[in-house]
Scaffold this active site. Sequence first.
Site, short mmCIF file in Angstrom:
data_model
loop_
_atom_site.label_atom_id
_atom_site.label_comp_id
_atom_site.label_asym_id
_atom_site.label_seq_id
_atom_site.Cartn_x
_atom_site.Cartn_y
_atom_site.Cartn_z
N GLU A 38 3.18 3.97 -3.57
CA GLU A 38 3.89 3.03 -4.36
C GLU A 38 3.30 3.32 -5.27
OE1 GLU A 38 7.00 2.07 -3.78
OE2 GLU A 38 6.89 2.18 -6.51
N THR A 82 12.51 4.61 -5.20
CA THR A 82 11.34 4.69 -3.71
C THR A 82 12.77 5.05 -2.73
OG1 THR A 82 10.10 2.74 -3.98
CG2 THR A 82 10.51 3.41 -1.65
N HIS A 198 2.85 -1.98 -7.83
CA HIS A 198 3.98 -1.63 -7.99
C HIS A 198 4.78 -2.30 -9.58
CE1 HIS A 198 8.58 -1.87 -8.96
NE2 HIS A 198 8.61 -1.74 -7.63
N ASP A 257 5.26 7.99 -3.86
CA ASP A 257 6.64 7.75 -4.17
C ASP A 257 7.12 8.84 -5.35
OD1 ASP A 257 6.34 5.73 -5.29
OD2 ASP A 257 7.82 4.73 -4.49
N HIS A 258 6.36 8.34 -6.95
CA HIS A 258 7.21 8.34 -7.75
C HIS A 258 6.19 8.55 -9.14
CE1 HIS A 258 8.54 4.43 -8.01
NE2 HIS A 258 9.42 4.56 -6.77
#
Length: 430
Positions: A38, A82, A198, A257-258
């Site tokens: 994440e 996500t 996150h 993911d980013h």
Amino acid sequence: KKSELTGILKYVHKNYAAPDKKLYGVAKKKNVIIIHLESFQQFLINKKINGQEVTPFLNKLYKSKSTYSFDNFFHEVGQGKTSDAETMLETGTFGLPQGSLFTQLGNDNTFQAAPAIFDQAGYSTAVFHGNVASFWNRSNTYKNLGYQYFFDASYYDTSGDKSLGYGLKDKLLFNDSVKYLQHLQQPFYVKYLTVTNHFPFTLDKEDSTFKTPNTGDKTVDNYFKTAHYLDQSVKEFYAYLKKSGLAKNSLVMIYGDHYGISNSSNKSLAKLLGVNPDDWDDYDNAQLQRVPLMFNMPGYKKGKVEHTYGGEIDVLPTLMHLMGLSSKKYIQFGTDLFSKEHNQVVAFRNRDWVSPDYTSVDGTIYSNKTQQEIHPTGALKAKIEKMQKHVNQGLNFSDSLNQKNLLRFYHPKGFTAVDPSDYNYSDGLE
Ligand code: GP9
Ligand code: MN
């Protein structure tokens, strides 16, 4: 409408990149274990804060001879974050220009996606995730993707300090999912979606002793702490994979993911990256969208760090080819990162792009070598226009495929359409 498929197919066939024969099927019949890190950006790899490595375990995997790692790999998500990463990795198509494809089209669209492809190649398939099943409309979308099992928050004890903002803490996710994983028939294709790293990157005291930096931006400072926790979680999971013997029968694919740090906080981060915050600009923001991609095959000896430019859209054909599954009959918008024919222009969802030599942000072109804006003319101008056209075509064709649900008219030979009513993810308790 059916006729619109013709143009898309023409583009996809022209774009197709044949696999590197030496790597095709190198992990054939092995389990696939996907670890979705994440909000994890590439700059964390090999980064030290106050002399301490942030992610010592991932650093080891990154340079291991058993891993193919990429250092010019970019996330390509839009507003679906996500879920956009999942869309690209599972379907080989882009997320939508606005919103999340999972939320908007996940209930009804036809997909020819990784879970179904692996299922039909003899794999069992599952997702492990510590958040509730309804988040990003996963519970519906996964059925249309063809996932057999979805072990969401309801399968674990998430009470009290066992969970944080987005669900079960990562160490517990890996630990408490073992009882489900070990009952899956092998080979399996499974995905772990972590959540602890996150925004806003908070963590209970008991979960970390990592000494954070002091940039004055709490988000940036705490990011290193939760990333360190995520690294330890993966390390603990690997200890299990080794002990259980699963490691040597598996390919573990790890990716970020980013971004975790948004452009507005990048200036605070700049100092830690050795850049003068006053010099930080859009070019730097674009370059910072790198995320890790690693294919780790325990026991393998020929791995290395690859410098090829690519993005999340390229992962599915790359993975399929490593597993000895042809991607040729499927409509996918990326290409195998190991192929000599792979196109290294990486599209961002807003039509900006990066490539080995040039970067485009908001219509401004930068030379990567000088990191300065350029004003191309003549042959270079034509070359840049060609790259932009490639980006636009990929995104446009992908959008029209998804928004008009065109895969319902496409029947790749030997592929059986997914029937979502085949799946029930309830744990039987409600
Ligand atoms: C939630 C998690 C986070 O289940 O996947 O999603 P994001 O906010 O990163 O899109
Ligand atoms: Mn995310």
